[in-house]
Design a protein around this motif. Structure first.
Motif, PDB file in Angstrom:
ATOM      1  N   MET A  80      40.146  42.099  25.709  1.00 37.72           N
ATOM      2  CA  MET A  80      38.969  42.410  26.531  1.00 37.72           C
ATOM      3  C   MET A  80      39.019  41.673  27.859  1.00 37.72           C
ATOM      4  SD  MET A  80      35.767  42.773  23.840  1.00 37.72           S
ATOM      5  CE  MET A  80      35.475  41.041  23.874  1.00 37.72           C
ATOM      6  N   VAL A  81      39.408  40.418  27.830  1.00 34.84           N
ATOM      7  CA  VAL A  81      39.489  39.629  29.074  1.00 34.84           C
ATOM      8  C   VAL A  81      40.554  40.212  30.002  1.00 34.84           C
ATOM      9  CG1 VAL A  81      40.164  37.381  30.010  1.00 34.84           C
ATOM     10  CG2 VAL A  81      38.543  37.501  28.109  1.00 34.84           C
ATOM     11  N   SER A  82      41.714  40.564  29.462  1.00 34.23           N
ATOM     12  CA  SER A  82      42.794  41.069  30.323  1.00 34.23           C
ATOM     13  C   SER A  82      42.436  42.420  30.943  1.00 34.23           C
ATOM     14  CB  SER A  82      44.119  41.148  29.563  1.00 34.23           C
ATOM     15  OG  SER A  82      44.050  42.071  28.500  1.00 34.23           O
ATOM     16  N   PHE A  83      41.849  43.326  30.165  1.00 41.61           N
ATOM     17  CA  PHE A  83      41.440  44.612  30.731  1.00 41.61           C
ATOM     18  C   PHE A  83      40.243  44.431  31.668  1.00 41.61           C
ATOM     19  CE2 PHE A  83      44.058  46.510  27.428  1.00 41.61           C
ATOM     20  CZ  PHE A  83      44.608  47.596  28.095  1.00 41.61           C
ATOM     21  N   GLY A  84      39.322  43.540  31.305  1.00 45.46           N
ATOM     22  CA  GLY A  84      38.170  43.265  32.177  1.00 45.46           C
ATOM     23  C   GLY A  84      38.592  42.650  33.495  1.00 45.46           C
ATOM     24  N   ALA A  85      39.538  41.720  33.427  1.00 47.85           N
ATOM     25  CA  ALA A  85      40.034  41.077  34.647  1.00 47.85           C
ATOM     26  C   ALA A  85      40.716  42.101  35.551  1.00 47.85           C
ATOM     27  CB  ALA A  85      40.999  39.947  34.304  1.00 47.85           C
ATOM     28  N   SER A  86      41.525  42.978  34.953  1.00 45.28           N
ATOM     29  CA  SER A  86      42.207  43.969  35.787  1.00 45.28           C
ATOM     30  C   SER A  86      41.201  44.923  36.429  1.00 45.28           C
ATOM     31  CB  SER A  86      43.269  44.738  34.990  1.00 45.28           C
ATOM     32  OG  SER A  86      42.687  45.493  33.954  1.00 45.28           O
ATOM     33  N   ALA A  87      40.152  45.301  35.697  1.00 48.09           N
ATOM     34  CA  ALA A  87      39.107  46.159  36.283  1.00 48.09           C
ATOM     35  C   ALA A  87      38.390  45.426  37.419  1.00 48.09           C
ATOM     36  CB  ALA A  87      38.111  46.587  35.213  1.00 48.09           C
ATOM     37  N   ALA A  88      38.139  44.138  37.217  1.00 48.52           N
ATOM     38  CA  ALA A  88      37.474  43.342  38.259  1.00 48.52           C
ATOM     39  C   ALA A  88      38.359  43.235  39.500  1.00 48.52           C
ATOM     40  CB  ALA A  88      37.130  41.952  37.728  1.00 48.52           C
ATOM     41  N   PHE A  89      39.664  43.006  39.303  1.00 52.36           N
ATOM     42  CA  PHE A  89      40.579  42.910  40.445  1.00 52.36           C
ATOM     43  C   PHE A  89      40.646  44.219  41.224  1.00 52.36           C
ATOM     44  CE2 PHE A  89      42.979  39.489  37.916  1.00 52.36           C
ATOM     45  CZ  PHE A  89      42.246  38.477  38.515  1.00 52.36           C
ATOM     46  N   VAL A  90      40.664  45.332  40.510  1.00 52.59           N
ATOM     47  CA  VAL A  90      40.691  46.637  41.179  1.00 52.59           C
ATOM     48  C   VAL A  90      39.428  46.817  42.012  1.00 52.59           C
ATOM     49  CG1 VAL A  90      40.583  49.142  40.789  1.00 52.59           C
ATOM     50  CG2 VAL A  90      42.256  47.753  39.548  1.00 52.59           C
ATOM     51  N   GLU A  91      38.284  46.452  41.458  1.00 47.67           N
ATOM     52  CA  GLU A  91      37.015  46.578  42.188  1.00 47.67           C
ATOM     53  C   GLU A  91      36.969  45.633  43.387  1.00 47.67           C
ATOM     54  OE1 GLU A  91      33.638  48.314  43.290  1.00 47.67           O
ATOM     55  OE2 GLU A  91      34.938  48.976  41.654  1.00 47.67           O
ATOM     56  N   ILE A  92      37.456  44.417  43.204  1.00 45.58           N
ATOM     57  CA  ILE A  92      37.528  43.469  44.334  1.00 45.58           C
ATOM     58  C   ILE A  92      38.431  44.040  45.418  1.00 45.58           C
ATOM     59  CG2 ILE A  92      38.430  41.212  45.052  1.00 45.58           C
ATOM     60  CD1 ILE A  92      37.411  40.150  42.301  1.00 45.58           C
ATOM     61  N   GLY A  93      39.563  44.622  44.999  1.00 42.62           N
ATOM     62  CA  GLY A  93      40.481  45.227  45.955  1.00 42.62           C
ATOM     63  C   GLY A  93      39.821  46.339  46.751  1.00 42.62           C
ATOM     64  N   ARG A  94      39.032  47.174  46.085  1.00 43.26           N
ATOM     65  CA  ARG A  94      38.301  48.237  46.792  1.00 43.26           C
ATOM     66  C   ARG A  94      37.331  47.642  47.806  1.00 43.26           C
ATOM     67  NH1 ARG A  94      36.946  51.262  41.459  1.00 43.26           N
ATOM     68  NH2 ARG A  94      38.889  52.375  41.139  1.00 43.26           N
ATOM     69  N   THR A  95      36.684  46.558  47.400  1.00 44.25           N
ATOM     70  CA  THR A  95      35.693  45.915  48.265  1.00 44.25           C
ATOM     71  C   THR A  95      36.330  45.338  49.523  1.00 44.25           C
ATOM     72  OG1 THR A  95      34.346  45.372  46.339  1.00 44.25           O
ATOM     73  CG2 THR A  95      33.897  44.141  48.350  1.00 44.25           C
ATOM     74  N   ILE A  96      37.499  44.720  49.362  1.00 43.14           N
ATOM     75  CA  ILE A  96      38.136  44.079  50.522  1.00 43.14           C
ATOM     76  C   ILE A  96      39.191  44.964  51.185  1.00 43.14           C
ATOM     77  CG2 ILE A  96      37.649  41.757  49.670  1.00 43.14           C
ATOM     78  CD1 ILE A  96      40.573  41.554  48.763  1.00 43.14           C
ATOM     79  N   GLY A  97      39.375  46.190  50.647  1.00 46.55           N
ATOM     80  CA  GLY A  97      40.312  47.128  51.252  1.00 46.55           C
ATOM     81  C   GLY A  97      41.766  46.867  50.930  1.00 46.55           C
ATOM     82  N   VAL A  98      42.030  46.286  49.774  1.00 46.24           N
ATOM     83  CA  VAL A  98      43.404  46.015  49.345  1.00 46.24           C
ATOM     84  C   VAL A  98      43.630  46.735  48.011  1.00 46.24           C
ATOM     85  CG1 VAL A  98      45.030  44.216  48.625  1.00 46.24           C
ATOM     86  CG2 VAL A  98      43.402  43.746  50.454  1.00 46.24           C
ATOM     87  N   ASP A  99      44.746  47.445  47.900  1.00 45.98           N
ATOM     88  CA  ASP A  99      45.045  48.160  46.666  1.00 45.98           C
ATOM     89  C   ASP A  99      45.554  47.178  45.610  1.00 45.98           C
ATOM     90  OD1 ASP A  99      45.666  49.929  44.649  1.00 45.98           O
ATOM     91  OD2 ASP A  99      47.356  50.848  45.705  1.00 45.98           O
ATOM     92  N   LEU A 100      44.714  46.883  44.642  1.00 46.15           N
ATOM     93  CA  LEU A 100      45.101  45.999  43.539  1.00 46.15           C
ATOM     94  C   LEU A 100      45.249  46.779  42.237  1.00 46.15           C
ATOM     95  CD1 LEU A 100      42.835  42.897  44.289  1.00 46.15           C
ATOM     96  CD2 LEU A 100      45.262  43.205  44.800  1.00 46.15           C
ATOM     97  N   GLY A 101      45.553  48.077  42.367  1.00 46.41           N
ATOM     98  CA  GLY A 101      45.704  48.938  41.197  1.00 46.41           C
ATOM     99  C   GLY A 101      46.787  48.464  40.244  1.00 46.41           C
ATOM    100  N   ILE A 102      47.777  47.769  40.759  1.00 44.45           N
ATOM    101  CA  ILE A 102      48.864  47.261  39.916  1.00 44.45           C
ATOM    102  C   ILE A 102      48.342  46.319  38.831  1.00 44.45           C
ATOM    103  CG2 ILE A 102      49.425  45.288  41.391  1.00 44.45           C
ATOM    104  CD1 ILE A 102      52.047  47.471  39.688  1.00 44.45           C
ATOM    105  N   THR A 103      47.190  45.702  39.065  1.00 42.92           N
ATOM    106  CA  THR A 103      46.660  44.749  38.083  1.00 42.92           C
ATOM    107  C   THR A 103      46.211  45.430  36.799  1.00 42.92           C
ATOM    108  OG1 THR A 103      44.416  44.798  38.986  1.00 42.92           O
ATOM    109  CG2 THR A 103      45.925  43.124  39.871  1.00 42.92           C
ATOM    110  N   THR A 104      46.104  46.768  36.806  1.00 37.77           N
ATOM    111  CA  THR A 104      45.760  47.459  35.553  1.00 37.77           C
ATOM    112  C   THR A 104      46.854  47.264  34.510  1.00 37.77           C
ATOM    113  OG1 THR A 104      46.685  49.536  36.354  1.00 37.77           O
ATOM    114  CG2 THR A 104      44.322  49.214  36.654  1.00 37.77           C
ATOM    115  N   LEU A 105      48.048  46.939  34.964  1.00 35.03           N
ATOM    116  CA  LEU A 105      49.145  46.677  34.031  1.00 35.03           C
ATOM    117  C   LEU A 105      48.900  45.419  33.208  1.00 35.03           C
ATOM    118  CD1 LEU A 105      52.247  47.544  36.233  1.00 35.03           C
ATOM    119  CD2 LEU A 105      51.139  48.949  34.485  1.00 35.03           C
ATOM    120  N   LEU A 106      48.079  44.515  33.702  1.00 41.31           N
ATOM    121  CA  LEU A 106      47.812  43.268  32.996  1.00 41.31           C
ATOM    122  C   LEU A 106      47.342  43.524  31.562  1.00 41.31           C
ATOM    123  CD1 LEU A 106      47.477  40.152  33.105  1.00 41.31           C
ATOM    124  CD2 LEU A 106      45.157  40.554  33.934  1.00 41.31           C
ATOM    125  N   GLY A 107      46.330  44.344  31.414  1.00 41.69           N
ATOM    126  CA  GLY A 107      45.801  44.640  30.085  1.00 41.69           C
ATOM    127  C   GLY A 107      46.820  45.311  29.188  1.00 41.69           C
TER     128      GLY A 107
END
Length: 157
Positions: A80-107
């Protein structure tokens, strides 16, 4: 008057129940819910084979059993933490304009690593209980573990 076929009623009820379970799991866990179900079934198999090994050795211990269950719960929290963290990173990336989609691999890497760990533990339980486990299974799991956990094993040699 129409005769009631109980077999059809039972089969229809079973199909409706299985369909509902699959729909709920798909909604909660996404399209890859089967991987989470597989991990859960491996959790149960690992606990059972660990109990079986202890029982055969005459070393059953309720404290160890409880520790095993708590360890499994810890794995689920880790997922749950790993998938939650990757979702949070993706959302942070959208907010700051950086593609952090690769972090979905974490979970997914955490889940893959834990699945390999559970299978290896089941195999170890069989070996320690005296079963003749094919070497190809033991070696194959070791190779899979090294591929998924490259970083952890890079210092090994």
């Amino acid at each position: 008057m129409m005769k009631m076929n109980y077999a059809e009623v039972i089969i229809d009820g079973y199909n409706a129940m299985v369909g509902a379970v699959v729909a709920v799991l798909s909604y909660i866990l996404g399209e890859h819910w089967i991987l989470f179900l597989a991990f859960f079934l491996l959790n149960m198999a690992d606990w059972f084979t660990g109990w079986m090994k202890s029982r055969m050795a005459g070393k059953e211990n309720s404290v160890k059993g409880l520790q095993g269950v708590l360890k499994k719960l810890g794995y689920w929290i880790m997922i749950m933490v790993s998938f939650g963290a990757s979702a949070a990173f993706v959302e942070i990336g959208r907010t700051i304009g950086v593609d952090l989609g690769i972090t979905t691999l974490l979970g997914w890497f955490v889940l893959a690593s834990l699945i390999i760990n559970e299978i290896r533990s089941i195999v170890e339980n069989f070996v320690e209980a005296g079963y003749n486990v094919p070497a190809v299974l033991v070696n194959g799991l070791e190779v899979a573990d090294k591929v998924v956990n490259k970083e952890e094993h890079s210092g090994d040699a």
